[in-house]
Scaffold this active site. Structure first.
Site, short mmCIF file in Angstrom:
data_model
loop_
_atom_site.label_atom_id
_atom_site.label_comp_id
_atom_site.label_asym_id
_atom_site.label_seq_id
_atom_site.Cartn_x
_atom_site.Cartn_y
_atom_site.Cartn_z
N SER A 53 0.83 -1.21 0.00
CA SER A 53 0.00 0.00 0.00
C SER A 53 0.86 1.25 0.00
O SER A 53 0.59 2.22 -0.73
CB SER A 53 -0.92 0.00 1.22
OG SER A 53 -1.66 1.20 1.28
N PHE A 75 -0.16 10.04 -7.63
CA PHE A 75 -0.19 8.59 -7.40
C PHE A 75 -0.95 7.86 -8.47
O PHE A 75 -0.94 6.65 -8.49
CB PHE A 75 -0.82 8.31 -6.02
CG PHE A 75 -0.15 9.06 -4.90
CD1 PHE A 75 1.23 9.14 -4.84
CD2 PHE A 75 -0.91 9.71 -3.93
CE1 PHE A 75 1.85 9.84 -3.82
CE2 PHE A 75 -0.29 10.39 -2.90
CZ PHE A 75 1.08 10.47 -2.85
N TRP A 104 2.40 1.58 -3.40
CA TRP A 104 1.40 2.03 -4.37
C TRP A 104 1.35 3.54 -4.42
O TRP A 104 1.15 4.13 -5.48
CB TRP A 104 0.04 1.46 -4.00
CG TRP A 104 -1.08 1.91 -4.90
CD1 TRP A 104 -1.51 1.31 -6.05
CD2 TRP A 104 -1.92 3.07 -4.74
NE1 TRP A 104 -2.56 2.01 -6.60
CE2 TRP A 104 -2.83 3.09 -5.82
CE3 TRP A 104 -1.99 4.07 -3.78
CZ2 TRP A 104 -3.79 4.10 -5.96
CZ3 TRP A 104 -2.94 5.07 -3.92
CH2 TRP A 104 -3.83 5.08 -5.01
N HIS A 105 1.55 4.18 -3.27
CA HIS A 105 1.44 5.63 -3.20
C HIS A 105 2.60 6.35 -3.89
O HIS A 105 2.43 7.50 -4.31
CB HIS A 105 1.36 6.09 -1.75
CG HIS A 105 -0.01 5.94 -1.16
ND1 HIS A 105 -0.45 4.75 -0.60
CD2 HIS A 105 -1.04 6.80 -1.03
CE1 HIS A 105 -1.70 4.91 -0.16
NE2 HIS A 105 -2.08 6.14 -0.42
N GLY A 106 3.73 5.72 -4.00
CA GLY A 106 4.83 6.41 -4.67
C GLY A 106 6.12 5.63 -4.64
O GLY A 106 6.33 4.77 -3.77
#
Length: 478
Positions: free
Chosen positions: A322, A478, A325-327
């Protein structure tokens, strides 16, 4: 095209008028209009990446059909992994190639080898993480026999690229959105007014709260070595409200806009800062992403079943993924790992599903215990947000060390009184509306109409007043 831009203020009424008054309720024409409008909306950011969105849509559309038509498990698996491989491959190249290349060079350099680093000079396509996850959930659900493939390309394309959710979610499921797209829709005045009310509150969150915090936050984080501990603490708290106002504001605008067209999107936020533990926070923050990882990663890994080690492993994997996924930065991975460490104790002792209802439901005020739990949860979240906001892991740790110094108990060097007053008013309104889908859904309904409309007018006036200080939505990256 930004939701908080003058361009969108022109775009939305035009599409709304054509949708309800020119198509005259013809479902086919309505969906074609939504698709064309969505592609125009996306192209306004950068038309060069429109091909990537269309290619991803074509890939998953035909993969879904092939999976459903496959006569053997081997063929079904082939088409599933072809879709997953190409989608994740695009995501990896555009979003993560430079991260892995840089990390590899640093690792090799640690052994004394010099590496000439080559990186891609490319722009990250806006929304790629969101529409990629739309497509992945679709083909996985077909593979698992949860849904049938959609045979109408226009309908499927609207599902993937519906403009309110295209660039920053919520992450929709075909099981929820596709049935609405293929079903005839009629104008509902009450629903439309409700949508406008949610758009208003979303704009307030973004422009009045988030953008007001942004300048102070940028000043503090960009000059953290010169700030006192109290000022750094203030900056961290303001960033917590900035990212909440920014992202939940976007979601409110998206849900309200979709409602204008007779479509209900998944709720994405449920007053997360009123959570009494981290598990509750993650049930209320970015709900569509949390549920996506739960259904397509956590449960397939075994969920909370099995040995203690497997429970720990599964939680760590989900939160690290997670974060990633954001960066493409170690700061996001540390942020995910930190939240995993926060939530692990409650999962292991099985208290993670204690606080399932709204805090202080049916009561005006929380108990002292509830208030204390909310404060502790918010404090832990603020600390994690420091890693999310920082440019590097080193900068985040330096920020924390300077914040938890003797100067933490001093008066901040500069106090943004207007911003703090607006946040206080914002918290009160959110608290009073916490039992509804969004704060203004029923807020003020018992007031006299002139009073209620005066409240709306003040909101509009504040939005216009602060609109000159415009910042791009954080989750666009994102």
């Amino acid at each position: 095209m930004l939701f908080n831009s003058f361009t969108f203020a022109i775009f939305l009424p035009i599409v709304f008028f054509l949708y309800w008054f020119v198509t005259k309720g013809n479902l086919r024409f309505q969906n074609i209009l939504l698709l064309v409008s969505s592609y125009f909306f996306y192209a306004c950011w950068d038309y060069r990446f429109l091909f990537l969105l269309i290619f991803s849509t074509l890939l998953d559309f035909f993969s879904g059909i092939k999976i459903e038509e496959a006569r053997t498990n081997r063929a079904k698996t082939f088409w599933l992994w072809l879709s997953i491989g190409i989608n994740v491959g695009f995501l990896g190249v555009f979003k993560y190639f430079n991260f892995f290349a840089g990390s590899f060079a640093e690792m090799i350099g640690g052994f004394g080898f010099k590496v000439d680093l080559w990186t891609l000079k490319i722009i990250l396509p806006v929304g790629i993480s969101f529409y990629t996850f739309h497509g992945l959930s679709y083909v996985i659900d077909i593979y698992k026999n949860r849904i049938k493939s959609e045979r109408d390309f226009i309908n499927y394309s609207v599902f993937v690229s519906f403009f309110p959710l295209l660039v920053a979610g919520p992450i929709e499921r075909a099981t929820h959105l596709l049935p609405q797209i293929i079903k005839e829709r009629t104008f509902n005045y009450t629903r439309a007014i409700d949508g406008l009310r949610q758009i208003l509150w979303g704009l307030f969150k973004k422009i009045v709260i988030a953008d007001s915090c942004a300048d102070v936050v940028n000043q503090i984080f960009n000059n953290s070595s010169e700030q006192s501990g109290s000022t750094l603490a203030l900056g961290a708290v303001l960033f917590a409200f900035q990212i909440y106002g920014d992202f939940s504001g976007y979601s409110d605008i998206a849900l309200g806009t979709a409602r204008l067209f007779g479509i209900e999107l998944l709720r994405n936020f449920a007053f997360p800062y009123f959570s009494r533990d981290i598990a509750e926070f993650w049930r209320r923050w970015h709900i569509s992403l949390s549920s996506w990882f739960k259904d397509y990663l956590y449960i397939p890994l075994g969920g909370s079943r099995g040995s203690t080690w497997k429970k720990i492993r599964n939680i760590l994997i989900v939160f690290v993924v997670s974060g990633f996924w954001h960066g493409a930065n170690w700061t996001f991975i540390i942020w995910g790992l930190l939240n995993a460490l926060y939530i692990l104790p409650s999962v292991l002792i099985k208290t993670n599903r204690v606080n399932l209802d709204v805090v202080a439901k049916g009561r005006l005020l929380p108990t002292i215990k509830e208030l204390g739990l909310i404060g502790v949860t918010f404090g832990l979240t603020v600390i994690a947000w420091i890693f999310f906001r920082s440019t590097s892991v080193g900068a985040a740790f330096d920020y924390l060390l300077r914040m938890f110094s003797k100067s933490l108990f001093t008066v901040p060097s500069e106090i943004p009184y207007v911003t703090l007053f607006l946040i206080a008013a914002f918290i009160i309104i959110e608290w009073l509306g916490r039992e509804d889908q969004y704060a203004l859904q029923k807020f003020g309904f018992k007031w006299a109409r002139p009073v209620r409309w005066s409240f709306y007018f003040v909101n509009v006036w504040l939005i216009l007043f602060f609109s000159g200080n415009q910042h791009e939505f954080i989750y666009f990256q994102f």
